[in-house]
Design a protein around this motif. Sequence first.
Motif, mmCIF file in Angstrom:
data_model
loop_
_atom_site.group_PDB
_atom_site.id
_atom_site.type_symbol
_atom_site.label_atom_id
_atom_site.label_comp_id
_atom_site.label_asym_id
_atom_site.label_seq_id
_atom_site.Cartn_x
_atom_site.Cartn_y
_atom_site.Cartn_z
ATOM 1 N N CYS A 1 -2.071 13.304 -7.908
ATOM 2 C CA CYS A 1 -2.921 14.435 -7.524
ATOM 3 C C CYS A 1 -2.182 15.759 -7.716
ATOM 4 O O CYS A 1 -2.775 16.751 -8.193
ATOM 5 C CB CYS A 1 -3.373 14.285 -6.071
ATOM 6 S SG CYS A 1 -4.555 12.947 -5.803
ATOM 7 N N ARG A 2 -0.911 15.803 -7.363
ATOM 8 C CA ARG A 2 -0.141 17.031 -7.536
ATOM 9 C C ARG A 2 -0.029 17.412 -8.999
ATOM 10 O O ARG A 2 -0.207 18.579 -9.374
ATOM 11 C CB ARG A 2 1.255 16.857 -6.937
ATOM 12 C CG ARG A 2 1.290 16.868 -5.406
ATOM 13 C CD ARG A 2 2.708 16.643 -4.916
ATOM 14 N NE ARG A 2 2.769 16.695 -3.454
ATOM 15 C CZ ARG A 2 3.856 16.415 -2.752
ATOM 16 N NH1 ARG A 2 4.970 16.055 -3.373
ATOM 17 N NH2 ARG A 2 3.831 16.506 -1.431
ATOM 18 N N LYS A 3 0.270 16.444 -9.836
ATOM 19 C CA LYS A 3 0.391 16.729 -11.262
ATOM 20 C C LYS A 3 -0.965 17.095 -11.856
ATOM 21 O O LYS A 3 -1.063 17.953 -12.732
ATOM 22 C CB LYS A 3 1.008 15.539 -11.995
ATOM 23 C CG LYS A 3 2.508 15.455 -11.842
ATOM 24 C CD LYS A 3 3.109 14.440 -12.784
ATOM 25 C CE LYS A 3 4.636 14.477 -12.687
ATOM 26 N NZ LYS A 3 5.195 15.649 -13.356
ATOM 27 N N GLY A 4 -2.014 16.411 -11.387
ATOM 28 C CA GLY A 4 -3.348 16.757 -11.857
ATOM 29 C C GLY A 4 -3.713 18.187 -11.496
ATOM 30 O O GLY A 4 -4.302 18.910 -12.300
ATOM 31 N N TYR A 5 -3.358 18.613 -10.297
ATOM 32 C CA TYR A 5 -3.652 19.979 -9.862
ATOM 33 C C TYR A 5 -2.866 20.992 -10.689
ATOM 34 O O TYR A 5 -3.400 22.025 -11.104
ATOM 35 C CB TYR A 5 -3.315 20.129 -8.373
ATOM 36 C CG TYR A 5 -3.559 21.518 -7.842
ATOM 37 C CD1 TYR A 5 -4.857 21.986 -7.636
ATOM 38 C CD2 TYR A 5 -2.483 22.355 -7.557
ATOM 39 C CE1 TYR A 5 -5.079 23.268 -7.160
ATOM 40 C CE2 TYR A 5 -2.700 23.635 -7.079
ATOM 41 C CZ TYR A 5 -3.991 24.090 -6.877
ATOM 42 O OH TYR A 5 -4.208 25.357 -6.410
ATOM 43 N N ARG A 6 -1.575 20.695 -10.942
ATOM 44 C CA ARG A 6 -0.769 21.610 -11.752
ATOM 45 C C ARG A 6 -1.312 21.709 -13.173
ATOM 46 O O ARG A 6 -1.342 22.793 -13.763
ATOM 47 C CB ARG A 6 0.694 21.157 -11.766
ATOM 48 C CG ARG A 6 1.408 21.349 -10.439
ATOM 49 C CD ARG A 6 2.914 21.331 -10.626
ATOM 50 N NE ARG A 6 3.378 20.042 -11.085
ATOM 51 C CZ ARG A 6 3.787 19.065 -10.266
ATOM 52 N NH1 ARG A 6 3.745 19.257 -8.946
ATOM 53 N NH2 ARG A 6 4.217 17.927 -10.746
ATOM 54 N N LEU B 1 0.807 -1.215 0.000
ATOM 55 C CA LEU B 1 0.000 0.000 0.000
ATOM 56 C C LEU B 1 0.844 1.271 0.000
ATOM 57 O O LEU B 1 0.478 2.258 -0.653
ATOM 58 C CB LEU B 1 -0.933 -0.010 1.218
ATOM 59 C CG LEU B 1 -1.839 1.208 1.401
ATOM 60 C CD1 LEU B 1 -2.759 1.388 0.193
ATOM 61 C CD2 LEU B 1 -2.642 1.083 2.687
ATOM 62 N N ALA B 2 1.962 1.274 0.718
ATOM 63 C CA ALA B 2 2.748 2.501 0.887
ATOM 64 C C ALA B 2 3.155 3.152 -0.437
ATOM 65 O O ALA B 2 2.924 4.358 -0.634
ATOM 66 C CB ALA B 2 3.975 2.219 1.757
ATOM 67 N N PRO B 3 3.742 2.404 -1.391
ATOM 68 C CA PRO B 3 4.092 3.065 -2.658
ATOM 69 C C PRO B 3 2.877 3.520 -3.442
ATOM 70 O O PRO B 3 2.944 4.503 -4.185
ATOM 71 C CB PRO B 3 4.878 1.989 -3.419
ATOM 72 C CG PRO B 3 4.524 0.704 -2.779
ATOM 73 C CD PRO B 3 4.231 1.005 -1.354
ATOM 74 N N GLN B 4 1.735 2.822 -3.278
ATOM 75 C CA GLN B 4 0.526 3.243 -3.979
ATOM 76 C C GLN B 4 0.072 4.619 -3.490
ATOM 77 O O GLN B 4 -0.338 5.473 -4.291
ATOM 78 C CB GLN B 4 -0.606 2.220 -3.789
ATOM 79 C CG GLN B 4 -0.235 0.774 -3.990
ATOM 80 C CD GLN B 4 0.376 0.486 -5.345
ATOM 81 O OE1 GLN B 4 0.038 1.121 -6.344
ATOM 82 N NE2 GLN B 4 1.293 -0.478 -5.384
ATOM 83 N N VAL C 1 -0.398 10.444 -4.465
ATOM 84 C CA VAL C 1 -0.121 11.838 -4.111
ATOM 85 C C VAL C 1 0.553 12.554 -5.287
ATOM 86 O O VAL C 1 0.208 13.700 -5.622
ATOM 87 C CB VAL C 1 0.752 11.924 -2.845
ATOM 88 C CG1 VAL C 1 1.241 13.361 -2.615
ATOM 89 C CG2 VAL C 1 -0.026 11.446 -1.624
ATOM 90 N N LEU C 2 1.502 11.893 -5.940
ATOM 91 C CA LEU C 2 2.149 12.489 -7.111
ATOM 92 C C LEU C 2 1.137 12.732 -8.229
ATOM 93 O O LEU C 2 1.180 13.773 -8.898
ATOM 94 C CB LEU C 2 3.272 11.575 -7.617
ATOM 95 C CG LEU C 2 4.496 11.403 -6.716
ATOM 96 C CD1 LEU C 2 5.535 10.538 -7.401
ATOM 97 C CD2 LEU C 2 5.101 12.746 -6.329
ATOM 98 N N SER D 1 3.055 7.980 -12.693
ATOM 99 C CA SER D 1 2.965 6.597 -12.232
ATOM 100 C C SER D 1 3.319 5.628 -13.328
ATOM 101 O O SER D 1 2.980 5.830 -14.478
ATOM 102 C CB SER D 1 1.541 6.318 -11.739
ATOM 103 O OG SER D 1 1.382 4.977 -11.457
ATOM 104 N N LYS D 2 3.981 4.570 -12.921
ATOM 105 C CA LYS D 2 4.201 3.427 -13.795
ATOM 106 C C LYS D 2 3.563 2.233 -13.109
ATOM 107 O O LYS D 2 3.968 1.875 -12.022
ATOM 108 C CB LYS D 2 5.689 3.199 -13.978
ATOM 109 C CG LYS D 2 6.046 1.858 -14.512
ATOM 110 C CD LYS D 2 5.700 1.729 -15.964
ATOM 111 C CE LYS D 2 6.134 0.384 -16.496
ATOM 112 N NZ LYS D 2 5.403 -0.726 -15.972
#
Length: 282
Positions: free
Chosen positions: A251-256, A240-243, A248-249, A279-280
Amino acid sequence: MSRMLQVLACGAVVFPGLFFAFRKILPCVFKHWSDADVVLVSERLVSSIHAAMATTAGAVVVSSCCGNVINDRHWLATYFVIWYGVPYMTYDIFAMYLSHYYRFHVKGHEDYKQHSLRTINSFVRKEFLLVLHHIALLTILLPVTLFFRKDQGDFFIGCLFLTELSTPFVSLGKILIQLSLQDSWLHKVNGGMVLLTFFMCRIALFPFMYWMYGRHYGIPLYSVPFHLPLSANLGNSCILAPQVYWFVLLCRKGYRLYQRSRSPASSPTADTAAITDSSKDD
């Protein structure tokens, strides 16, 4: 045993075979693409094919075992991991390395004139989390599936297969960028689907599995972690942790991307850092 080895060998041939077939076909269709473009899209197409297979297998297992999530069995829960999961994860590490290599090779980097231990080391350092994720699945999920679950929990193995549902959308986003369609409505809709499927199938899926486990034993959700072995909780946390980090990455890129789309000064080239670049998938 001989039949199992034959199918395992088939899985080991399918994914590299598709990858090299796409590498031969794509340059004939998109003659202006570089080697890096061809390798990237080939890798993404194969990832999407594997994801469709895994999601289908997961849906079959989950629907067949939802009556008794502990003891109900379905042969795909074990055999899909052996036949196609292990060969794919092994192949994908190699394909990710090739994508990394050609990305720098076409730019003329001195260290990337040919394959070497230095290029491999650079790949591992740059994509450490992804490589670790793949290796963890090979060294944790495989032994658990084959040896340690005592023929129980096929339902939960099927749930883990469903995490691949987001992969085709992630891959489509990168392919749309490659086709210079990053400003299209399709790319925007696909970005929304990336966020939705990633959250539902890679994050919310874990509390859902805990809830299903608790429902089976008649215990509340908050008590489930204390009812499970420590190894099970640690294994789920490692997956779960890497997911969460990748989400979060995203969401950040989506916001930008959203901010740029609303800015009058935004340019099409600025939008190429699309939501799916974060994400890959496995």
